[in-house]
Design a protein around this motif. Structure first.
Motif, PDB file in Angstrom:
ATOM      1  N   PRO A 198       0.834  -1.209   0.000  1.00 20.71           N
ATOM      2  CA  PRO A 198       0.000   0.000   0.000  1.00 20.71           C
ATOM      3  C   PRO A 198       0.868   1.258   0.000  1.00 20.71           C
ATOM      4  O   PRO A 198       1.876   1.339   0.697  1.00 20.71           O
ATOM      5  N   THR A 199       0.487   2.208  -0.830  1.00 22.35           N
ATOM      6  CA  THR A 199       1.149   3.503  -0.906  1.00 22.35           C
ATOM      7  C   THR A 199       0.093   4.592  -0.894  1.00 22.35           C
ATOM      8  O   THR A 199      -1.107   4.323  -1.049  1.00 22.35           O
ATOM      9  N   VAL A 200       0.549   5.817  -0.738  1.00 25.99           N
ATOM     10  CA  VAL A 200      -0.339   6.982  -0.788  1.00 25.99           C
ATOM     11  C   VAL A 200       0.277   8.034  -1.705  1.00 25.99           C
ATOM     12  O   VAL A 200       1.493   8.099  -1.855  1.00 25.99           O
ATOM     13  N   ASP A 201      -0.566   8.828  -2.313  1.00 27.22           N
ATOM     14  CA  ASP A 201      -0.160  10.015  -3.060  1.00 27.22           C
ATOM     15  C   ASP A 201      -1.088  11.143  -2.642  1.00 27.22           C
ATOM     16  O   ASP A 201      -2.246  10.912  -2.278  1.00 27.22           O
ATOM     17  N   VAL A 202      -0.564  12.377  -2.696  1.00 24.86           N
ATOM     18  CA  VAL A 202      -1.317  13.529  -2.231  1.00 24.86           C
ATOM     19  C   VAL A 202      -1.345  14.591  -3.327  1.00 24.86           C
ATOM     20  O   VAL A 202      -0.295  15.005  -3.818  1.00 24.86           O
ATOM     21  N   ILE A 203      -2.550  15.012  -3.689  1.00 24.64           N
ATOM     22  CA  ILE A 203      -2.724  16.107  -4.642  1.00 24.64           C
ATOM     23  C   ILE A 203      -2.982  17.373  -3.839  1.00 24.64           C
ATOM     24  O   ILE A 203      -3.988  17.480  -3.131  1.00 24.64           O
ATOM     25  N   ILE A 204      -2.033  18.323  -3.933  1.00 26.40           N
ATOM     26  CA  ILE A 204      -2.157  19.619  -3.270  1.00 26.40           C
ATOM     27  C   ILE A 204      -2.194  20.662  -4.387  1.00 26.40           C
ATOM     28  O   ILE A 204      -1.246  20.777  -5.158  1.00 26.40           O
ATOM     29  N   GLU A 205      -3.284  21.391  -4.457  1.00 29.66           N
ATOM     30  CA  GLU A 205      -3.447  22.388  -5.515  1.00 29.66           C
ATOM     31  C   GLU A 205      -3.476  23.779  -4.893  1.00 29.66           C
ATOM     32  O   GLU A 205      -3.997  23.979  -3.800  1.00 29.66           O
ATOM     33  N   ASN A 206      -2.907  24.733  -5.616  1.00 34.43           N
ATOM     34  CA  ASN A 206      -2.935  26.129  -5.187  1.00 34.43           C
ATOM     35  C   ASN A 206      -3.003  27.008  -6.430  1.00 34.43           C
ATOM     36  O   ASN A 206      -2.138  26.916  -7.298  1.00 34.43           O
ATOM     37  N   ASN A 207      -4.023  27.851  -6.507  1.00 34.37           N
ATOM     38  CA  ASN A 207      -4.195  28.777  -7.637  1.00 34.37           C
ATOM     39  C   ASN A 207      -4.081  28.083  -8.986  1.00 34.37           C
ATOM     40  O   ASN A 207      -3.392  28.557  -9.892  1.00 34.37           O
ATOM     41  N   GLY A 208      -4.727  26.935  -9.127  1.00 36.95           N
ATOM     42  CA  GLY A 208      -4.742  26.228 -10.400  1.00 36.95           C
ATOM     43  C   GLY A 208      -3.462  25.487 -10.728  1.00 36.95           C
ATOM     44  O   GLY A 208      -3.288  25.027 -11.856  1.00 36.95           O
ATOM     45  N   LYS A 209      -2.566  25.361  -9.767  1.00 39.10           N
ATOM     46  CA  LYS A 209      -1.320  24.623  -9.975  1.00 39.10           C
ATOM     47  C   LYS A 209      -1.252  23.478  -8.977  1.00 39.10           C
ATOM     48  O   LYS A 209      -1.811  23.560  -7.886  1.00 39.10           O
ATOM     49  N   VAL A 210      -0.532  22.429  -9.374  1.00 39.26           N
ATOM     50  CA  VAL A 210      -0.422  21.241  -8.530  1.00 39.26           C
ATOM     51  C   VAL A 210       1.022  21.102  -8.047  1.00 39.26           C
ATOM     52  O   VAL A 210       1.964  21.386  -8.787  1.00 39.26           O
ATOM     53  N   LEU A 211       1.172  20.664  -6.802  1.00 37.87           N
ATOM     54  CA  LEU A 211       2.484  20.508  -6.188  1.00 37.87           C
ATOM     55  C   LEU A 211       3.109  19.177  -6.595  1.00 37.87           C
ATOM     56  O   LEU A 211       2.484  18.126  -6.471  1.00 37.87           O
ATOM     57  N   LEU A 212       4.350  19.242  -7.071  1.00 34.26           N
ATOM     58  CA  LEU A 212       5.106  18.049  -7.436  1.00 34.26           C
ATOM     59  C   LEU A 212       6.463  18.082  -6.765  1.00 34.26           C
ATOM     60  O   LEU A 212       6.987  19.157  -6.465  1.00 34.26           O
ATOM     61  N   ILE A 213       7.022  16.895  -6.558  1.00 34.60           N
ATOM     62  CA  ILE A 213       8.383  16.785  -6.038  1.00 34.60           C
ATOM     63  C   ILE A 213       9.267  16.191  -7.128  1.00 34.60           C
ATOM     64  O   ILE A 213       8.814  15.374  -7.934  1.00 34.60           O
ATOM     65  N   GLU A 214      10.508  16.620  -7.152  1.00 34.87           N
ATOM     66  CA  GLU A 214      11.485  15.975  -8.015  1.00 34.87           C
ATOM     67  C   GLU A 214      12.165  14.911  -7.168  1.00 34.87           C
ATOM     68  O   GLU A 214      12.789  15.219  -6.147  1.00 34.87           O
ATOM     69  N   ARG A 215      12.035  13.665  -7.584  1.00 29.66           N
ATOM     70  CA  ARG A 215      12.537  12.543  -6.801  1.00 29.66           C
ATOM     71  C   ARG A 215      14.054  12.500  -6.810  1.00 29.66           C
ATOM     72  O   ARG A 215      14.691  12.758  -7.820  1.00 29.66           O
ATOM     73  N   ASN A 216      14.612  12.128  -5.661  1.00 29.83           N
ATOM     74  CA  ASN A 216      16.058  11.993  -5.503  1.00 29.83           C
ATOM     75  C   ASN A 216      16.490  10.536  -5.588  1.00 29.83           C
ATOM     76  O   ASN A 216      17.655  10.236  -5.524  1.00 29.83           O
ATOM     77  N   ASN A 217      15.518   9.616  -5.689  1.00 32.75           N
ATOM     78  CA  ASN A 217      15.773   8.183  -5.776  1.00 32.75           C
ATOM     79  C   ASN A 217      15.120   7.631  -7.033  1.00 32.75           C
ATOM     80  O   ASN A 217      14.220   8.245  -7.600  1.00 32.75           O
ATOM     81  N   GLU A 218      15.554   6.430  -7.429  1.00 31.27           N
ATOM     82  CA  GLU A 218      14.948   5.765  -8.591  1.00 31.27           C
ATOM     83  C   GLU A 218      13.492   5.435  -8.294  1.00 31.27           C
ATOM     84  O   GLU A 218      13.176   5.034  -7.184  1.00 31.27           O
TER      85      GLU A 218
END
Length: 143
Positions: free
Chosen positions: A7-27
């Motif tokens: 089991p995993t989770v993902d989170v959609i965080i939106e602000n002013n019509g934009k979505v938050l993303l992370i640049e992964r540091n691992n494969e």
């Protein structure tokens, strides 16, 4: 040997019509929604809030369960399923910073999304459709 999906989770965080993303540091390297594995004994809700803080420094309030994605090929590392939540930040956004296994964190407009890891392009496509129609994704093969 019998194995269950992780089991995993993902989170959609939106602000002013934009979505938050992370640049992964691992494969696998690239951009993704904040998220990760659910620890043994932890609820998916707690895992989503923990992962948001660990990767973005933002404490979040979970607003709704968006959808569960369970395609066995959604993650190249192993079979997992992801519970995706909609959330809002409780932390001021100027305090956002990449931590843990995130190299960078920033908001992107839906028309300027970078290449995404896992099945996050599909998740965000479904989310855009949800925003337009108000209907959450329907169960179906490939999700």
């Amino acid at each position: 040997m019998y194995k269950n999906p992780y089991p995993t989770v993902d989170v959609i965080i939106e602000n002013n019509g934009k979505v938050l993303l992370i640049e992964r540091n691992n494969e696998p390297l690239g951009w993704a929604l904040p998220g990760g594995f659910v620890d043994y004994g932890e609820s998916v809700e707690s895992a989503a809030q923990r992962e948001a803080v660990e990767e973005t420094s933002l404490e979040v309030e979970l607003l709704d369960l968006f959808y569960v994605y369970s395609n066995p090929s959604r993650d190249p590392r192993q079979h997992n399923l992801s519970v995706v939540f909609l959330a809002k930040s409780l932390t001021p956004l100027d305090e956002m910073k990449a931590r843990d296994d995130a190299r960078d964190v920033r908001f992107f407009g839906f028309n300027e999304l970078p290449a995404l890891c896992f099945d996050h392009a599909r998740i965000l496509q479904d989310y855009q459709e949800f925003r337009r129609s108000g209907n959450k994704p329907r169960p179906g093969e490939g999700r």
